[in-house]
Design a protein around this motif. Structure first.
Motif, PDB file in Angstrom:
ATOM      1  N   ARG A 189       0.869  -1.132  -0.077  1.00 32.59           N
ATOM      2  CA  ARG A 189      -0.135   0.052  -0.142  1.00 32.59           C
ATOM      3  C   ARG A 189       0.933   1.263  -0.215  1.00 32.59           C
ATOM      4  NH1 ARG A 189      -3.403  -2.234   4.350  1.00 32.59           N
ATOM      5  NH2 ARG A 189      -2.276  -0.580   5.761  1.00 32.59           N
ATOM      6  N   SER A 190       2.196   1.260   0.291  1.00 37.21           N
ATOM      7  CA  SER A 190       2.987   2.399   0.315  1.00 37.21           C
ATOM      8  C   SER A 190       3.059   3.131  -1.201  1.00 37.21           C
ATOM      9  CB  SER A 190       4.361   1.866   0.724  1.00 37.21           C
ATOM     10  OG  SER A 190       5.013   0.964  -0.258  1.00 37.21           O
ATOM     11  N   ARG A 191       3.132   4.267  -1.045  1.00 37.88           N
ATOM     12  CA  ARG A 191       2.915   5.016  -2.551  1.00 37.88           C
ATOM     13  C   ARG A 191       4.227   4.812  -3.330  1.00 37.88           C
ATOM     14  NH1 ARG A 191      -0.711   7.563   0.649  1.00 37.88           N
ATOM     15  NH2 ARG A 191       0.446   8.654   2.001  1.00 37.88           N
ATOM     16  N   HIS A 192       5.345   4.665  -2.640  1.00 40.71           N
ATOM     17  CA  HIS A 192       6.683   4.461  -3.382  1.00 40.71           C
ATOM     18  C   HIS A 192       7.387   3.320  -2.498  1.00 40.71           C
ATOM     19  CE1 HIS A 192      10.471   6.276  -5.739  1.00 40.71           C
ATOM     20  NE2 HIS A 192      10.213   4.865  -5.945  1.00 40.71           N
ATOM     21  N   LEU A 193       7.821   2.292  -3.158  1.00 37.69           N
ATOM     22  CA  LEU A 193       8.528   1.049  -2.309  1.00 37.69           C
ATOM     23  C   LEU A 193       9.993   1.389  -2.825  1.00 37.69           C
ATOM     24  CD1 LEU A 193       8.871  -1.223  -0.868  1.00 37.69           C
ATOM     25  CD2 LEU A 193       8.220  -2.783  -2.599  1.00 37.69           C
ATOM     26  N   LEU A 194      10.952   1.743  -2.096  1.00 36.74           N
ATOM     27  CA  LEU A 194      12.476   1.767  -2.269  1.00 36.74           C
ATOM     28  C   LEU A 194      13.175   0.650  -1.741  1.00 36.74           C
ATOM     29  CD1 LEU A 194      14.191   3.868  -3.594  1.00 36.74           C
ATOM     30  CD2 LEU A 194      14.469   5.105  -1.492  1.00 36.74           C
ATOM     31  N   LEU A 195      13.333  -0.306  -2.664  1.00 32.48           N
ATOM     32  CA  LEU A 195      13.794  -1.732  -2.340  1.00 32.48           C
ATOM     33  C   LEU A 195      15.574  -1.491  -2.581  1.00 32.48           C
ATOM     34  CD1 LEU A 195      13.476  -4.714  -1.269  1.00 32.48           C
ATOM     35  CD2 LEU A 195      13.595  -5.286  -3.632  1.00 32.48           C
ATOM     36  N   LEU A 196      16.206  -1.857  -1.588  1.00 30.67           N
ATOM     37  CA  LEU A 196      17.877  -1.719  -1.563  1.00 30.67           C
ATOM     38  C   LEU A 196      18.347  -2.959  -1.477  1.00 30.67           C
ATOM     39  CD1 LEU A 196      18.243   1.523   0.614  1.00 30.67           C
ATOM     40  CD2 LEU A 196      18.030   1.362  -1.926  1.00 30.67           C
ATOM     41  N   ALA A 197      19.515  -3.212  -2.350  1.00 26.27           N
ATOM     42  CA  ALA A 197      20.291  -4.427  -2.181  1.00 26.27           C
ATOM     43  C   ALA A 197      21.654  -4.300  -2.448  1.00 26.27           C
ATOM     44  CB  ALA A 197      19.813  -5.450  -2.774  1.00 26.27           C
ATOM     45  N   SER A 198      22.760  -4.729  -1.662  1.00 28.54           N
ATOM     46  CA  SER A 198      24.025  -4.657  -2.174  1.00 28.54           C
ATOM     47  C   SER A 198      24.878  -5.853  -1.681  1.00 28.54           C
ATOM     48  CB  SER A 198      24.577  -3.471  -1.313  1.00 28.54           C
ATOM     49  OG  SER A 198      24.568  -3.695  -0.040  1.00 28.54           O
ATOM     50  N   GLY A 199      25.837  -6.276  -2.713  1.00 27.52           N
ATOM     51  CA  GLY A 199      26.580  -7.293  -2.177  1.00 27.52           C
ATOM     52  C   GLY A 199      26.293  -8.570  -2.963  1.00 27.52           C
ATOM     53  N   GLU A 200      27.225  -9.307  -3.312  1.00 28.78           N
ATOM     54  CA  GLU A 200      26.978 -10.696  -4.088  1.00 28.78           C
ATOM     55  C   GLU A 200      26.039 -11.614  -3.299  1.00 28.78           C
ATOM     56  OE1 GLU A 200      29.267 -13.986  -6.534  1.00 28.78           O
ATOM     57  OE2 GLU A 200      30.385 -12.543  -5.519  1.00 28.78           O
ATOM     58  N   GLY A 201      25.949 -11.543  -1.973  1.00 36.33           N
ATOM     59  CA  GLY A 201      25.198 -12.477  -1.055  1.00 36.33           C
ATOM     60  C   GLY A 201      23.813 -12.132  -1.486  1.00 36.33           C
ATOM     61  N   LYS A 202      23.334 -11.018  -1.882  1.00 31.44           N
ATOM     62  CA  LYS A 202      21.782 -10.828  -2.187  1.00 31.44           C
ATOM     63  C   LYS A 202      21.716 -11.098  -3.702  1.00 31.44           C
ATOM     64  CE  LYS A 202      21.082  -9.668   2.077  1.00 31.44           C
ATOM     65  NZ  LYS A 202      20.679  -8.318   2.285  1.00 31.44           N
ATOM     66  N   ALA A 203      22.454 -11.500  -4.410  1.00 25.89           N
ATOM     67  CA  ALA A 203      22.398 -11.610  -5.918  1.00 25.89           C
ATOM     68  C   ALA A 203      21.136 -12.749  -6.333  1.00 25.89           C
ATOM     69  CB  ALA A 203      23.603 -11.972  -6.560  1.00 25.89           C
ATOM     70  N   ASP A 204      21.371 -13.762  -5.688  1.00 20.24           N
ATOM     71  CA  ASP A 204      20.192 -14.853  -6.090  1.00 20.24           C
ATOM     72  C   ASP A 204      18.821 -14.260  -5.587  1.00 20.24           C
ATOM     73  OD1 ASP A 204      21.710 -16.734  -7.248  1.00 20.24           O
ATOM     74  OD2 ASP A 204      22.314 -17.744  -5.365  1.00 20.24           O
ATOM     75  N   ALA A 205      18.698 -13.644  -4.415  1.00 19.45           N
ATOM     76  CA  ALA A 205      17.603 -13.369  -3.871  1.00 19.45           C
ATOM     77  C   ALA A 205      16.843 -12.194  -4.909  1.00 19.45           C
ATOM     78  CB  ALA A 205      17.536 -12.904  -2.480  1.00 19.45           C
ATOM     79  N   VAL A 206      17.866 -11.331  -5.235  1.00 17.99           N
ATOM     80  CA  VAL A 206      17.398 -10.144  -5.926  1.00 17.99           C
ATOM     81  C   VAL A 206      16.719 -10.650  -7.493  1.00 17.99           C
ATOM     82  CG1 VAL A 206      18.252  -8.159  -7.432  1.00 17.99           C
ATOM     83  CG2 VAL A 206      18.710  -8.647  -5.033  1.00 17.99           C
ATOM     84  N   ALA A 207      17.584 -11.699  -7.979  1.00 15.24           N
ATOM     85  CA  ALA A 207      17.182 -12.120  -9.317  1.00 15.24           C
ATOM     86  C   ALA A 207      15.706 -12.790  -9.310  1.00 15.24           C
ATOM     87  CB  ALA A 207      17.998 -13.125  -9.689  1.00 15.24           C
ATOM     88  N   ARG A 208      15.391 -13.558  -8.126  1.00 17.80           N
ATOM     89  CA  ARG A 208      14.213 -14.256  -8.057  1.00 17.80           C
ATOM     90  C   ARG A 208      13.228 -13.145  -7.747  1.00 17.80           C
ATOM     91  NH1 ARG A 208      13.592 -17.402  -3.676  1.00 17.80           N
ATOM     92  NH2 ARG A 208      15.265 -16.644  -2.328  1.00 17.80           N
ATOM     93  N   ALA A 209      13.476 -12.058  -6.836  1.00 17.26           N
ATOM     94  CA  ALA A 209      12.629 -11.123  -6.611  1.00 17.26           C
ATOM     95  C   ALA A 209      12.004 -10.303  -7.860  1.00 17.26           C
ATOM     96  CB  ALA A 209      12.961 -10.090  -5.473  1.00 17.26           C
ATOM     97  N   VAL A 210      12.986 -10.094  -8.637  1.00 11.38           N
ATOM     98  CA  VAL A 210      12.754  -9.166  -9.882  1.00 11.38           C
ATOM     99  C   VAL A 210      12.422  -9.807 -11.089  1.00 11.38           C
ATOM    100  CG1 VAL A 210      13.870  -7.386 -11.313  1.00 11.38           C
ATOM    101  CG2 VAL A 210      14.521  -7.184  -8.890  1.00 11.38           C
TER     102      VAL A 210
END
Length: 260
Positions: A189-210
């Motif tokens: 419901r938020s008007r703007h969602l700002l999703l941040l990620a950094s580091g290779e340890g988040k790369a798999d999760a980012v790819a699945r999410a996006v």
């Protein structure tokens, strides 16, 4: 959804701070959604710098936390209310009575979550929600399997999340098993969602999410449903994306009249 890849976490923090600065300067009563963890730390550091060196004013802002541990003593330094006050709202000089979070010591956690959900609604909703992503795809404390329309509620943390958060405690055993968290529907419901990620340890999760399917197995995939989502990644976090060339082309061709 817009995916923006920049060289470093410092660069993504600067762009995220631009978005929040625009909100603060354009809205008389801005409402921020605040996340904890290591991911947003560079953003909070940049906002603090702008506040102290450039006079960016937060006195008219209100803030709502994403989540809170259940059962930590009131004086425990890792209570998210304490972390947010120590690392974010005190440095930014947001008035104490303008900062809200679910009460992890409430006698009735279910009723407390309902109260908190209503408090967000009564505030008119969140203008910009800051969020990170867990290595297992969680967002806030919505673990895999969370309902995509869920509201603020109690949750049980899985072993991987507790292990990831153990760095903030003396041992993994000290990490609470239970939390109160905004739901995926609440975040949506938020008007703007700002999703941040950094580091290779988040790369798999980012790819699945996006780029993966919208699925409760990756709660952060709700970013695909959000009406206005900006995904800010450093190079390592973006390393598993298949459409990277497309994202870079869109960002490079962005017209000056298109707002972030």
């Amino acid at each position: 959804m817009e995916v923006i890849v920049l060289p470093t976490a410092t660069a993504t923090a600067s762009l995220a701070a631009d978005i929040i600065e625009h909100l603060l300067r354009s809205e008389p009563h801005p409402v921020l959604g605040l996340a904890t963890g290591s991911t947003p730390e560079p953003l909070y550091a940049e906002l603090t710098r702008r506040h102290k060196e450039a006079g960016l004013d937060f006195a008219h802002a209100r803030a709502f936390m994403l989540d809170e541990y259940v059962g930590l003593p009131a004086d425990h330094p890792e209570r998210y209310a304490a972390v947010i006050q120590r690392e974010v709202t005190d440095p930014l000089e947001i008035p104490v009575d303008a900062v809200h979070g679910p009460d992890g010591a409430a006698a009735d956690p279910v009723a407390e979550c309902a109260r908190y959900e209503q408090a967000i609604l009564d505030a008119g909703g969140i203008d910009v929600q800051i969020a990170g992503i867990g290595s297992n795809g969680h967002i806030a404390f919505n673990e895999p399997g969370s309902a995509l329309t869920s509201l603020t509620r109690p949750k049980t943390l899985n072993a991987r999340t507790r292990q990831d958060n153990a760095r903030f405690f003396s041992s993994p055993e000290e990490v609470p098993r239970h939390v109160l968290t905004q739901g995926l529907g609440t975040i949506g419901r938020s008007r703007h969602l700002l999703l941040l990620a950094s580091g290779e340890g988040k790369a798999d999760a980012v790819a699945r999410a996006v780029e993966g399917p919208l699925s409760a197995s990756c709660p952060a995939s709700i970013v695909q449903l959000h009406r206005h989502a900006t995904v800010l990644l450093d190079e390592p976090a973006a390393s598993r994306l298949q459409l990277r060339e497309y994202y870079d082309d869109i960002w490079a061709s962005r017209p000056s009249w298109q707002p972030l």
